[in-house]
Design a protein around this motif. Structure first.
Motif, PDB file in Angstrom:
ATOM      1  N   GLN A   1       0.717  -1.282   0.061  1.00 49.19           N
ATOM      2  CA  GLN A   1       0.124   0.064  -0.052  1.00 49.19           C
ATOM      3  C   GLN A   1       0.926   1.305  -0.026  1.00 49.19           C
ATOM      4  O   GLN A   1       1.616   1.615   0.829  1.00 49.19           O
ATOM      5  CB  GLN A   1      -0.942   0.077   1.238  1.00 49.19           C
ATOM      6  CG  GLN A   1      -1.730   1.318   1.217  1.00 49.19           C
ATOM      7  CD  GLN A   1      -2.920   1.369  -0.144  1.00 49.19           C
ATOM      8  OE1 GLN A   1      -3.499   0.703  -0.118  1.00 49.19           O
ATOM      9  NE2 GLN A   1      -2.236   2.306  -0.731  1.00 49.19           N
ATOM     10  N   ARG A   2       0.851   2.119  -1.000  1.00 48.22           N
ATOM     11  CA  ARG A   2       1.738   3.134  -0.985  1.00 48.22           C
ATOM     12  C   ARG A   2       0.942   4.421  -0.474  1.00 48.22           C
ATOM     13  O   ARG A   2      -0.257   4.555  -0.335  1.00 48.22           O
ATOM     14  CB  ARG A   2       1.869   3.503  -2.840  1.00 48.22           C
ATOM     15  CG  ARG A   2       2.580   2.478  -3.398  1.00 48.22           C
ATOM     16  CD  ARG A   2       2.611   2.973  -4.931  1.00 48.22           C
ATOM     17  NE  ARG A   2       3.212   1.992  -5.623  1.00 48.22           N
ATOM     18  CZ  ARG A   2       3.815   1.853  -6.973  1.00 48.22           C
ATOM     19  NH1 ARG A   2       2.987   2.841  -7.601  1.00 48.22           N
ATOM     20  NH2 ARG A   2       4.373   1.042  -7.553  1.00 48.22           N
ATOM     21  N   GLN A   3       1.846   5.251   0.197  1.00 47.57           N
ATOM     22  CA  GLN A   3       1.507   6.417   0.738  1.00 47.57           C
ATOM     23  C   GLN A   3       0.854   7.414  -0.293  1.00 47.57           C
ATOM     24  O   GLN A   3       1.473   7.570  -1.503  1.00 47.57           O
ATOM     25  CB  GLN A   3       2.577   7.280   1.222  1.00 47.57           C
ATOM     26  CG  GLN A   3       2.018   8.443   2.116  1.00 47.57           C
ATOM     27  CD  GLN A   3       3.013   9.061   3.078  1.00 47.57           C
ATOM     28  OE1 GLN A   3       4.304   9.175   2.608  1.00 47.57           O
ATOM     29  NE2 GLN A   3       2.663   9.673   4.012  1.00 47.57           N
ATOM     30  N   GLN A   4      -0.321   7.773  -0.268  1.00 47.16           N
ATOM     31  CA  GLN A   4      -0.769   8.693  -1.108  1.00 47.16           C
ATOM     32  C   GLN A   4      -0.414  10.108  -1.470  1.00 47.16           C
ATOM     33  O   GLN A   4      -0.240  10.448  -2.518  1.00 47.16           O
ATOM     34  CB  GLN A   4      -2.686   8.735  -0.952  1.00 47.16           C
ATOM     35  CG  GLN A   4      -3.089   7.406  -0.893  1.00 47.16           C
ATOM     36  CD  GLN A   4      -3.271   6.644  -2.199  1.00 47.16           C
ATOM     37  OE1 GLN A   4      -3.913   7.077  -2.979  1.00 47.16           O
ATOM     38  NE2 GLN A   4      -2.196   5.559  -2.390  1.00 47.16           N
TER      39      GLN A   4
ATOM     40  N   GLY B   1       1.108   7.687   7.473  1.00 45.52           N
ATOM     41  CA  GLY B   1       1.407   9.007   7.902  1.00 45.52           C
ATOM     42  C   GLY B   1       0.100  10.122   7.807  1.00 45.52           C
ATOM     43  O   GLY B   1      -0.896   9.819   7.947  1.00 45.52           O
ATOM     44  N   SER B   2       0.452  11.050   7.323  1.00 43.82           N
ATOM     45  CA  SER B   2      -0.590  12.094   6.969  1.00 43.82           C
ATOM     46  C   SER B   2      -1.597  11.732   5.869  1.00 43.82           C
ATOM     47  O   SER B   2      -2.796  12.571   5.697  1.00 43.82           O
ATOM     48  CB  SER B   2      -0.011  13.396   6.290  1.00 43.82           C
ATOM     49  OG  SER B   2       0.819  13.231   5.119  1.00 43.82           O
TER      50      SER B   2
ATOM     51  N   ALA C   1      -4.001  18.718  15.787  1.00 43.13           N
ATOM     52  CA  ALA C   1      -4.182  18.240  14.362  1.00 43.13           C
ATOM     53  C   ALA C   1      -4.567  16.811  14.092  1.00 43.13           C
ATOM     54  O   ALA C   1      -5.504  16.694  13.424  1.00 43.13           O
ATOM     55  CB  ALA C   1      -3.134  19.128  13.592  1.00 43.13           C
ATOM     56  N   TRP C   2      -3.607  16.064  14.590  1.00 43.68           N
ATOM     57  CA  TRP C   2      -3.609  14.747  14.237  1.00 43.68           C
ATOM     58  C   TRP C   2      -4.906  14.208  14.687  1.00 43.68           C
ATOM     59  O   TRP C   2      -5.597  13.585  14.292  1.00 43.68           O
ATOM     60  CB  TRP C   2      -2.439  13.917  14.817  1.00 43.68           C
ATOM     61  CG  TRP C   2      -1.076  13.922  13.923  1.00 43.68           C
ATOM     62  CD1 TRP C   2      -0.215  15.060  13.917  1.00 43.68           C
ATOM     63  CD2 TRP C   2      -0.673  13.411  12.547  1.00 43.68           C
ATOM     64  NE1 TRP C   2       0.689  14.906  13.057  1.00 43.68           N
ATOM     65  CE2 TRP C   2       0.383  13.741  12.323  1.00 43.68           C
ATOM     66  CE3 TRP C   2      -1.464  11.959  12.244  1.00 43.68           C
ATOM     67  CZ2 TRP C   2       1.171  13.329  11.440  1.00 43.68           C
ATOM     68  CZ3 TRP C   2      -0.758  11.548  11.130  1.00 43.68           C
ATOM     69  CH2 TRP C   2       0.471  12.061  10.685  1.00 43.68           C
TER      70      TRP C   2
ATOM     71  N   ARG D   1       2.507  21.415  11.623  1.00 41.73           N
ATOM     72  CA  ARG D   1       3.291  21.865  10.131  1.00 41.73           C
ATOM     73  C   ARG D   1       2.545  21.774   8.791  1.00 41.73           C
ATOM     74  O   ARG D   1       2.773  22.362   7.916  1.00 41.73           O
ATOM     75  CB  ARG D   1       4.759  20.919  10.102  1.00 41.73           C
ATOM     76  CG  ARG D   1       5.780  21.302  10.938  1.00 41.73           C
ATOM     77  CD  ARG D   1       6.873  20.294  11.015  1.00 41.73           C
ATOM     78  NE  ARG D   1       6.729  19.254  11.857  1.00 41.73           N
ATOM     79  CZ  ARG D   1       7.415  18.294  12.004  1.00 41.73           C
ATOM     80  NH1 ARG D   1       8.516  18.053  11.643  1.00 41.73           N
ATOM     81  NH2 ARG D   1       6.999  17.196  12.765  1.00 41.73           N
ATOM     82  N   GLY D   2       1.509  20.889   8.794  1.00 43.20           N
ATOM     83  CA  GLY D   2       0.636  20.629   7.754  1.00 43.20           C
ATOM     84  C   GLY D   2       1.421  19.998   6.670  1.00 43.20           C
ATOM     85  O   GLY D   2       2.377  19.633   6.727  1.00 43.20           O
ATOM     86  N   ASN D   3       1.009  20.384   5.432  1.00 35.59           N
ATOM     87  CA  ASN D   3       1.621  19.989   4.136  1.00 35.59           C
ATOM     88  C   ASN D   3       1.340  20.676   3.076  1.00 35.59           C
ATOM     89  O   ASN D   3       0.308  20.533   2.289  1.00 35.59           O
ATOM     90  CB  ASN D   3       1.216  18.556   4.006  1.00 35.59           C
ATOM     91  CG  ASN D   3       2.097  17.844   2.914  1.00 35.59           C
ATOM     92  OD1 ASN D   3       2.680  18.255   2.320  1.00 35.59           O
ATOM     93  ND2 ASN D   3       1.937  16.515   2.755  1.00 35.59           N
TER      94      ASN D   3
END
Length: 372
Positions: free
Chosen positions: A220-223, A256-257, A316-317, A293-295
């Motif tokens: 499963q790749r991180q999107q 992750g995010s 945030a998380w 930090r956001g993205n």
């Protein structure tokens, strides 16, 4: 006379090259001491027929990756302590943190690599100890940070083999479904039940192993690649999110995010997902309480209900994951420890039955358990 000097110089150079080549092959191992304790920071609910989500937040350092046996020893010790507390059964889904497999690039290197204090110095030792592999990897490297790409690409085949051997073995030994955090590999794929590194761009990917050690689905790749690694890790949105069947229910993995974005949950819901595993690596000591930090490098981040710096990383998380999947059972698991000057922070949490569950704060390794 000139011929004699030239011959002597050539002999010296040949001797130096042979000596350097011999030096690169030497891999003596230093002494190893490690803390195998782990605290139960969250245990919600009562044992039942549906099983449980069990998050493991290990306390890891570069020396844990010097050989595969060391890393296995520590992770197996954590799982054994969970089993002794009655938290492991055939319907248990164990979740490990993001990049737990990525650090396998450090496996089998010289003692100096593990003893330096700066990651830059460790990478220099990696290059000096593997000149041919590093040089060839630089030829194939892509992205804006070709050096970082090469460090991972040069050991990709070994990393893929180690990753599967370690986590498949742990899943089989303890008879659990295991979400093996994540690993960065070039275009990874599973063929005939074996994980392979391809020859394309680098992707941050996760594998799920069944209780018999077999692989469930494809990597499963991180999107949405995180801001810190986007210069050499590619987004995985061309590959759809997948849901795999486990004894505890239909499971999806958001790395992750990826857990911030409602569209990802909708894509999993369309496949009747019931459980979500969210492996996370949050870099920087004390970053859990620092401004979020956001993205900013992802267009989808502009649609999120929070702005960078508006709240802390913790807020945030927790807010984004709860808002996006209020009716699903999920667990977010963070890496802990120190990789040279790069610290890891974060406190895992779970969402269940419309509420959020946060464990007690601990400085060491943590277990987080939710009965379904």
């Amino acid at each position: 006379m000139r011929k004699l000097l030239a011959s002597a110089l050539a002999l010296v150079m040949i001797a130096a090259l042979c000596g350097y080549g011999f030096w690169t092959q030497q891999r003596p191992e230093g002494h190893y001491l490690s803390d195998l304790r782990i605290e139960l920071a969250l245990n919600q609910g009562s044992p039942g027929e549906r099983g449980n989500l069990l998050g493991i937040e290990p306390l890891l350092y570069p020396s844990d990756y010097q050989n595969l046996q060391r890393l296995r020893l520590k992770l197996a010790a954590y799982l054994e302590q969970a089993r002794e507390q009655g938290l492991v059964n055939p319907r248990t889904v164990v979740v490990l943190p993001e990049h737990i497999g990525t650090w396998l690039w450090a496996r089998g290197e010289k003692n100096e690599l593990y003893q330096v204090t700066q990651r830059r110095e460790a990478e220099q030792w990696l290059e000096l100890s593997n000149p041919l592999r590093y040089g060839l990897a630089m030829l194939w490297a892509t992205g804006d940070d070709r050096r970082a790409d090469a460090h991972l690409r040069m050991k990709a085949a070994q990393m893929a083999t180690d990753y599967q051997a370690l986590f498949s073995g742990l899943a089989k030994e303890f008879g659990v479904t295991l979400v093996a955090g994540s690993i960065v590999l070039p275009a990874p794929y599973v063929e005939n039940g074996v994980l392979h590194a391809g020859s394309g761009p680098l992707f941050n990917s996760s594998l799920v192993f069944a209780g018999d050690g077999s692989v469930l689905g494809q990597p499963q790749r991180q999107q949405f690649a995180d801001s810190e690694v986007r210069r050499y890790i590619q987004d995985g949105r061309e590959q759809p999110l997948q849901v795999v069947s486990t004894p505890a229910g239909r499971l999806g993995v958001l790395i992750g995010s990826d857990s911030w974005y409602p569209e990802n949950y909708q894509r999993l819901a369309d496949q009747s997902v019931q459980l979500i595993a969210n492996p996370v690596f949050l870099s920087g000591k004390h970053s859990w309480d620092a401004p979020w930090r956001g993205n900013r490098h992802q267009d989808a981040a502009a649609e999120l209900p929070l702005q960078r710096g508006q709240v802390s990383e913790q807020q945030a998380w927790q807010q984004l994951t709860l808002a996006a999947n209020p009716d699903l059972a999920s667990i977010s698991v963070f890496m802990r420890g120190q990789f040279w000057e790069l610290g890891a922070d974060g406190q895992g949490f779970a969402n269940h039955a419309g509420g959020q569950l946060a464990g007690t704060a601990q400085h060491g390794a943590r277990l987080l358990n939710v009965w379904l």
